[in-house]
Design an enzyme around this catalytic site. Structure first.
Site, PDB file in Angstrom:
ATOM      1  N   TRP A   1     -15.830   2.213  40.779  1.00 17.90           N
ATOM      2  CA  TRP A   1     -15.523   1.844  42.159  1.00 17.90           C
ATOM      3  C   TRP A   1     -14.288   2.569  42.679  1.00 17.90           C
ATOM      4  O   TRP A   1     -13.320   2.777  41.960  1.00 17.90           O
ATOM      5  CB  TRP A   1     -15.264   0.339  42.276  1.00 17.90           C
ATOM      6  CG  TRP A   1     -16.481  -0.491  42.034  1.00 17.90           C
ATOM      7  CD1 TRP A   1     -16.682  -1.347  40.995  1.00 17.90           C
ATOM      8  CD2 TRP A   1     -17.656  -0.562  42.834  1.00 17.90           C
ATOM      9  NE1 TRP A   1     -17.911  -1.935  41.104  1.00 17.90           N
ATOM     10  CE2 TRP A   1     -18.537  -1.480  42.224  1.00 17.90           C
ATOM     11  CE3 TRP A   1     -18.063   0.064  44.024  1.00 17.90           C
ATOM     12  CZ2 TRP A   1     -19.782  -1.802  42.743  1.00 17.90           C
ATOM     13  CZ3 TRP A   1     -19.311  -0.252  44.547  1.00 17.90           C
ATOM     14  CH2 TRP A   1     -20.163  -1.165  43.909  1.00 17.90           C
TER      15      TRP A   1
ATOM     16  N   LYS B   1     -18.959   3.889  45.256  1.00 14.87           N
ATOM     17  CA  LYS B   1     -19.143   3.989  43.808  1.00 14.87           C
ATOM     18  C   LYS B   1     -19.381   5.444  43.419  1.00 14.87           C
ATOM     19  O   LYS B   1     -20.376   6.035  43.782  1.00 14.87           O
ATOM     20  CB  LYS B   1     -20.301   3.115  43.347  1.00 14.87           C
ATOM     21  CG  LYS B   1     -20.160   2.721  41.901  1.00 14.87           C
ATOM     22  CD  LYS B   1     -21.145   1.661  41.511  1.00 14.87           C
ATOM     23  CE  LYS B   1     -20.680   0.939  40.256  1.00 14.87           C
ATOM     24  NZ  LYS B   1     -21.731   0.137  39.647  1.00 14.87           N
TER      25      LYS B   1
HETATM   26  P1  AMP Z   1     -20.514  -3.169  38.797  1.00 15.91           P
HETATM   27  O1  AMP Z   1     -20.031  -4.546  39.000  1.00 15.91           O
HETATM   28  O2  AMP Z   1     -19.441  -2.152  38.720  1.00 15.91           O
HETATM   29  O3  AMP Z   1     -21.495  -3.104  37.673  1.00 15.91           O
HETATM   30  O4  AMP Z   1     -21.321  -2.766  40.107  1.00 15.91           O
HETATM   31  C1  AMP Z   1     -22.430  -3.504  40.563  1.00 15.91           C
HETATM   32  C2  AMP Z   1     -22.992  -2.841  41.795  1.00 15.91           C
HETATM   33  O5  AMP Z   1     -23.388  -1.491  41.473  1.00 15.91           O
HETATM   34  C3  AMP Z   1     -24.236  -3.484  42.345  1.00 15.91           C
HETATM   35  O6  AMP Z   1     -23.943  -4.588  43.161  1.00 15.91           O
HETATM   36  C4  AMP Z   1     -24.852  -2.325  43.108  1.00 15.91           C
HETATM   37  O7  AMP Z   1     -24.222  -2.144  44.362  1.00 15.91           O
HETATM   38  C5  AMP Z   1     -24.526  -1.140  42.234  1.00 15.91           C
HETATM   39  N1  AMP Z   1     -25.634  -0.873  41.301  1.00 15.91           N
HETATM   40  C6  AMP Z   1     -25.772  -1.276  40.026  1.00 15.91           C
HETATM   41  N2  AMP Z   1     -26.931  -0.838  39.499  1.00 15.91           N
HETATM   42  C7  AMP Z   1     -27.559  -0.143  40.468  1.00 15.91           C
HETATM   43  C8  AMP Z   1     -28.810   0.538  40.566  1.00 15.91           C
HETATM   44  N3  AMP Z   1     -29.650   0.632  39.545  1.00 15.91           N
HETATM   45  N4  AMP Z   1     -29.111   1.126  41.752  1.00 15.91           N
HETATM   46  C9  AMP Z   1     -28.261   1.064  42.806  1.00 15.91           C
HETATM   47  N5  AMP Z   1     -27.081   0.439  42.777  1.00 15.91           N
HETATM   48  C10 AMP Z   1     -26.727  -0.166  41.628  1.00 15.91           C
END
Ligand code: AMP
Length: 548
Positions: free
Chosen positions: A450, A445
């Site tokens: 992603w 990420k």
């Molecule tokens: P998305 O579906 O693109 O919103 O990505 C979700 C993923 O982003 C989660 O499963 C985590 O791996 C990562 N993520 C989201 N928020 C955080 C956070 N505050 N700290 C660390 N990783 C995060």
């Protein structure tokens, strides 16, 4: 015996009707791609959403039909949030940062019939339009006066303001089952092709209630909310809905996501609450600090999408008096899962202790249950020092991906309850605060977006000199993570970093290109011959990427 209360379905249109009736005078301010600042009220926006609903019907969009957007945060995008879902169709927010190949795949997979786009994305639309099979109408989100001449190359092009002008604002939002699909967002945070997450009216309205609560995003009618998080990322974390639910003033930054543009908007519109990924805040903080500026109205900002670095918590808190609310969620969760707000005992805690709590991703908000499990699937007690995979369940958590891609993603517990495995590896402390320590999913990420490690590996392995390639995330000060490619060459083959990186040109979005290539003699393999990327991650922990 049934309760004897009214049965009103939880529909997205009810949020808009509430805002129009009870906060009609409240403002929505947008920085437009046309270059100016646009102002309207909730009352005016609601009337335009009804005109747009009439226009959608005229374009032949029927219940359940998919309507896509490629757009920044702005009032027209918000009108579509309500016009499309409110009339029973499905709003599909496309991510313009994706490669055209991926956009073509996603638009066709979703069977988008109409696609609305901001003028910024005209070149992208020109690349995608001849290749998509499903899109019948392309709509430029502007008026005819601002339409550039080269827009003529888009077939069947329509203009947003023409559509609005041609209709009247008499439209009755239909009533239907609250479980009806409302919106669709694809995620690349899984293996394989991007997968669609199909939200419902019920999941969206319940999520909006929860998001607005004091121990979640804490929004009220007296707030001025500026969502930096794009409306193409999981419903801008629910803020366009929370705006209507609370009657808060909304400020949309359009394409101006650099520190200067954001700061000026924060100040001129007296913003009190904002939300976005750490990379954006880094740019804003750098600008504010370099110019010795102060935030005069900002009270708090929600930071999520990637881990908020502890130094950022302190920079906002100590230098600017802005409270950071660290939050965690996923596209599959609408997105909110946890928010890091205090419990009573923290009020008397030292500053050090409070910052240590704030660095965690937070505790579950009502509506989301969560637990960490060990490798055998056994629940780890809160307070256990052991880390485990995080599982979640709740009414705004995904049951299965759109069109059942990837099969059943859920796991069952002994009581027969389904849980969604997040792919995040965590500890949960005795107070229920979750902290992410690792990730079991094989993705990277970067700046909140992603990057598909497997796609990058497949391209490398298509190079004739490469025997095996593994792509892992390396820590990066600005983007949080960037791709590092670990390569084993074929015996006797000659290959340099530059040549391999040149091989990626045109095959992926440019920002996906690995930051570095490391050639190794061997890549560790497991018993089944699979690359052991966890071993590689361990090996390259703390690897310093070259700076550009
Ligand atoms: P998305 O579906 O693109 O919103 O990505 C979700 C993923 O982003 C989660 O499963 C985590 O791996 C990562 N993520 C989201 N928020 C955080 C956070 N505050 N700290 C660390 N990783 C995060």
């Amino acid at each position: 015996m049934n309760g004897q209360m009214m049965q009103l379905p939880l529909l997205i249109s009810s949020l808009l009707m509430h805002a129009e009736r009870h906060h009609g005078e409240q403002e929505i301010v947008s920085r437009r791609v046309e270059g100016d600042i646009h102002r309207c009220t909730y009352r005016e926006m609601a009337a335009r959403a009804r005109r747009m609903a009439n226009a959608l019907a005229r374009l032949g969009v029927s219940a359940g039909g998919r309507v896509a957007t490629l757009a920044w945060n702005g009032y027209r995008h918000m009108e579509l949030y309500y016009a499309v879902s409110g009339s029973g169709a499905v709003l599909h927010t496309l991510n313009p940062r994706l490669h055209p190949d991926q956009l073509v795949y996603i638009a066709d997979h979703a069977e988008d019939g109409v696609l609305f786009f901001d003028l910024t994305f005209l070149p992208l639309v020109a690349a995608v339009a001849p290749r998509t099979r499903s899109v019948r109408h392309w709509v430029a989100m502007t008026d005819r006066a601002h339409l550039p001449a080269d827009a003529a190359k888009i077939p069947n092009l329509l203009v947003y303001e023409d559509l609005v002008d041609a209709e009247n604002d008499r439209f009755t939002w239909p009533e239907f089952d609250e479980n009806t699909a409302s919106s669709l967002c694809y995620t690349s945070g899984t293996t394989g092709n991007p997968k669609g997450v199909l939200y419902s009216h019920r999941s969206t309205v319940l999520h909006s209630y929860a998001a607005a609560l004091p121990d979640a995003l804490n929004c009220s009618a007296t707030d001025v909310i500026l969502p930096v998080v794009p409306m193409f990322h999981v419903n801008a974390w629910g803020l366009p809905y929370v705006g209507c639910l609370t009657g808060a003033k909304l400020v949309y930054p359009g394409a101006g996501l650099d520190g200067k543009s954001l700061y000026e908007l924060f100040e001129s519109e007296k913003v009190t609450v904002s939300a976005g990924v750490p990379t954006v805040w880094q740019g804003l903080l750098a600008y504010v600090d370099a110019n010795q500026l102060r935030f005069s109205t900002m009270k708090r900002t929600v930071i999520g999408g990637s881990a908020c670095p502890p130094a950022m918590l302190r920079a906002f808190g100590e230098r600017h008096g802005v409270h950071v609310l660290h939050a965690w969620g996923m596209t599959e969760m609408s997105p909110l899962g946890t928010a890091c707000t205090f419990k009573p005992k923290h009020l008397a805690a030292s500053e050090e202790e409070r910052y240590a709590v704030m660095a965690k991703q937070g505790r579950a908000i009502y509506g989301v249950d969560m637990k960490a499990v060990d490798a055998a699937g056994n629940e780890l007690a809160f307070g256990s020092p052991e880390q485990g995979e995080l599982l979640v369940r709740g009414p705004w958590v995904l049951e299965h991906y759109f069109k059942d891609e990837g099969g059943n993603p859920l796991v069952k517990d002994a009581a027969g309850h389904d849980w969604f495995p997040t792919g995040d590896v965590v500890t949960i402390d005795a107070d229920g605060y979750m902290q992410i320590t690792d990730r079991s999913k094989d993705v990277i990420k970067s700046g909140g977006e992603w990057i598909g490690s497997i796609d990058l590996e497949n391209i490398a392995m298509a190079h004739p000199a490469v025997a095996m390639a593994a792509c892992i995330a390396a820590p990066h000060p600005k983007w949080d993570e960037r791709p590092l490619l670990v390569v084993m060459k074929k015996p006797g083959a000659e290959l340099g970093k530059e040549e391999l990186l040149a091989f990626y040109e045109g095959k992926i979005a440019k920002w996906w290109t690995p930051d570095d290539v490391v050639f190794v003699d061997a890549i560790p393999l497991g018993a089944t011959g699979k690359m052991q990327k966890n071993k590689l991650r361990e090996l390259f922990k703390g690897y310093v990427l070259p700076t550009a």
